[in-house]
Design a protein around this motif. Structure first.
Motif, PDB file in Angstrom:
ATOM      1  N   ALA A   1      81.418  98.885  13.611  1.00  0.00           N
ATOM      2  CA  ALA A   1      81.299  98.314  15.050  1.00  0.00           C
ATOM      3  C   ALA A   1      81.981  96.905  15.008  1.00  0.00           C
ATOM      4  O   ALA A   1      82.582  96.590  15.837  1.00  0.00           O
ATOM      5  CB  ALA A   1      79.992  98.452  15.323  1.00  0.00           C
ATOM      6  N   ALA A   2      81.376  96.077  13.973  1.00  0.00           N
ATOM      7  CA  ALA A   2      82.229  94.796  13.928  1.00  0.00           C
ATOM      8  C   ALA A   2      83.846  94.793  14.026  1.00  0.00           C
ATOM      9  O   ALA A   2      84.367  94.122  14.659  1.00  0.00           O
ATOM     10  CB  ALA A   2      81.756  93.958  12.605  1.00  0.00           C
TER      11      ALA A   2
ATOM     12  N   GLY B   1      88.680  90.586  19.863  1.00  0.00           N
ATOM     13  CA  GLY B   1      88.908  89.447  19.282  1.00  0.00           C
ATOM     14  C   GLY B   1      87.642  88.728  18.492  1.00  0.00           C
ATOM     15  O   GLY B   1      86.702  89.323  18.798  1.00  0.00           O
ATOM     16  N   ILE B   2      87.928  88.117  17.405  1.00  0.00           N
ATOM     17  CA  ILE B   2      86.855  87.499  16.822  1.00  0.00           C
ATOM     18  C   ILE B   2      85.774  86.591  17.409  1.00  0.00           C
ATOM     19  O   ILE B   2      84.601  86.712  17.155  1.00  0.00           O
ATOM     20  CB  ILE B   2      87.539  86.578  15.389  1.00  0.00           C
ATOM     21  N   ASP B   3      86.129  86.038  18.117  1.00  0.00           N
ATOM     22  CA  ASP B   3      85.135  85.068  19.214  1.00  0.00           C
ATOM     23  C   ASP B   3      84.314  86.301  20.008  1.00  0.00           C
ATOM     24  O   ASP B   3      83.090  85.648  20.033  1.00  0.00           O
ATOM     25  CB  ASP B   3      86.035  84.243  20.233  1.00  0.00           C
TER      26      ASP B   3
ATOM     27  N   TYR C   1      92.714  98.454  14.797  1.00  0.00           N
ATOM     28  CA  TYR C   1      92.140  98.265  13.373  1.00  0.00           C
ATOM     29  C   TYR C   1      93.085  97.003  12.796  1.00  0.00           C
ATOM     30  O   TYR C   1      92.524  96.107  11.966  1.00  0.00           O
ATOM     31  CB  TYR C   1      92.264  99.410  12.571  1.00  0.00           C
ATOM     32  N   MET C   2      94.486  96.995  12.854  1.00  0.00           N
ATOM     33  CA  MET C   2      95.227  95.982  12.482  1.00  0.00           C
ATOM     34  C   MET C   2      94.918  94.723  13.019  1.00  0.00           C
ATOM     35  O   MET C   2      94.813  93.702  12.450  1.00  0.00           O
ATOM     36  CB  MET C   2      96.463  96.340  12.696  1.00  0.00           C
ATOM     37  N   ARG C   3      94.553  94.761  14.411  1.00  0.00           N
ATOM     38  CA  ARG C   3      94.297  93.203  15.231  1.00  0.00           C
ATOM     39  C   ARG C   3      93.094  92.904  14.336  1.00  0.00           C
ATOM     40  O   ARG C   3      92.912  91.828  14.078  1.00  0.00           O
ATOM     41  CB  ARG C   3      93.884  93.403  16.584  1.00  0.00           C
ATOM     42  N   ALA C   4      92.017  93.721  14.205  1.00  0.00           N
ATOM     43  CA  ALA C   4      90.498  93.264  13.537  1.00  0.00           C
ATOM     44  C   ALA C   4      91.029  92.745  12.200  1.00  0.00           C
ATOM     45  O   ALA C   4      90.285  91.569  11.828  1.00  0.00           O
ATOM     46  CB  ALA C   4      89.675  94.511  13.497  1.00  0.00           C
ATOM     47  N   GLN C   5      91.802  93.250  11.473  1.00  0.00           N
ATOM     48  CA  GLN C   5      92.074  93.013  10.166  1.00  0.00           C
ATOM     49  C   GLN C   5      92.821  91.627  10.199  1.00  0.00           C
ATOM     50  O   GLN C   5      92.374  90.748   9.281  1.00  0.00           O
ATOM     51  CB  GLN C   5      92.999  94.098   9.493  1.00  0.00           C
ATOM     52  N   TYR C   6      93.607  91.475  11.240  1.00  0.00           N
ATOM     53  CA  TYR C   6      94.143  89.982  11.136  1.00  0.00           C
ATOM     54  C   TYR C   6      93.437  89.032  11.567  1.00  0.00           C
ATOM     55  O   TYR C   6      93.274  87.968  10.999  1.00  0.00           O
ATOM     56  CB  TYR C   6      95.499  90.051  12.017  1.00  0.00           C
ATOM     57  N   GLU C   7      92.679  89.370  12.708  1.00  0.00           N
ATOM     58  CA  GLU C   7      91.369  88.419  13.283  1.00  0.00           C
ATOM     59  C   GLU C   7      90.648  87.936  11.988  1.00  0.00           C
ATOM     60  O   GLU C   7      90.217  86.853  11.788  1.00  0.00           O
ATOM     61  CB  GLU C   7      90.593  89.252  14.260  1.00  0.00           C
ATOM     62  N   LEU C   8      89.998  88.946  11.083  1.00  0.00           N
ATOM     63  CA  LEU C   8      89.139  88.545  10.108  1.00  0.00           C
ATOM     64  C   LEU C   8      89.723  87.963   9.145  1.00  0.00           C
ATOM     65  O   LEU C   8      89.265  87.207   8.518  1.00  0.00           O
ATOM     66  CB  LEU C   8      88.562  90.098   9.462  1.00  0.00           C
TER      67      LEU C   8
END
Length: 143
Positions: A8-9, A17-19, A102-109
């Protein structure tokens, strides 16, 4: 339940986005109580670190498998390597479930982790293994 929270995170980070990655947003996305997220992950940073570790482990496992496959292919079927690399990149960039979210999450993280002194060792280990995998593949390919 921890895997559901981490998934979920990643979903929250990928969509918003991370914010936007908070205990509340993760709990809602995971379909669990807010107390479950705070029980397993005391802070927002703990959830982010767990999600980062998961994406890195997933990425490295895929990279290990793909670089080994491509290295073997370079020995037995060198003419097919370029098409296999193109297919791998297309899969990473577009296919589900590891698509753009998923890719955006990966970059954000990853960007978050790089900026955190407490995560520098993990970031360095991830970068070192990535570099080693590609260096080996490039060596096998004669590049």
């Amino acid at each position: 339940i921890c895997a559901d929270i981490v998934d979920a995170a990643i979903e929250v980070a990928g969509h918003k986005g991370i914010d936007a990655l908070t205990h509340r947003a993760v709990a809602q996305t995971a379909g669990v109580s807010l107390s479950s997220t705070t029980y397993h992950y005391a802070s927002r940073e703990d959830i982010i670190a767990a999600a980062f570790r998961h994406t890195v482990a997933t990425e490295l496992a895929e990279m290990r498998a793909n670089t080994a496959r491509l290295a073997a292919m370079a020995q037995s079927e060198p003419a097919k390597v370029r098409a296999a690399v193109d297919q791998w990149l297309r899969q990473v960039m577009v296919s589900e479930p590891r698509g753009r979210v998923y890719m955006r999450a990966q970059y954000e993280l990853q960007l978050y982790a790089v900026a955190k002194p407490s995560m520098r060792d993990e970031v360095r280990a991830w970068q070192d293994e990535t570099n080693d995998l590609f260096a080996h593949l490039f060596d096998v390919l004669g590049a």
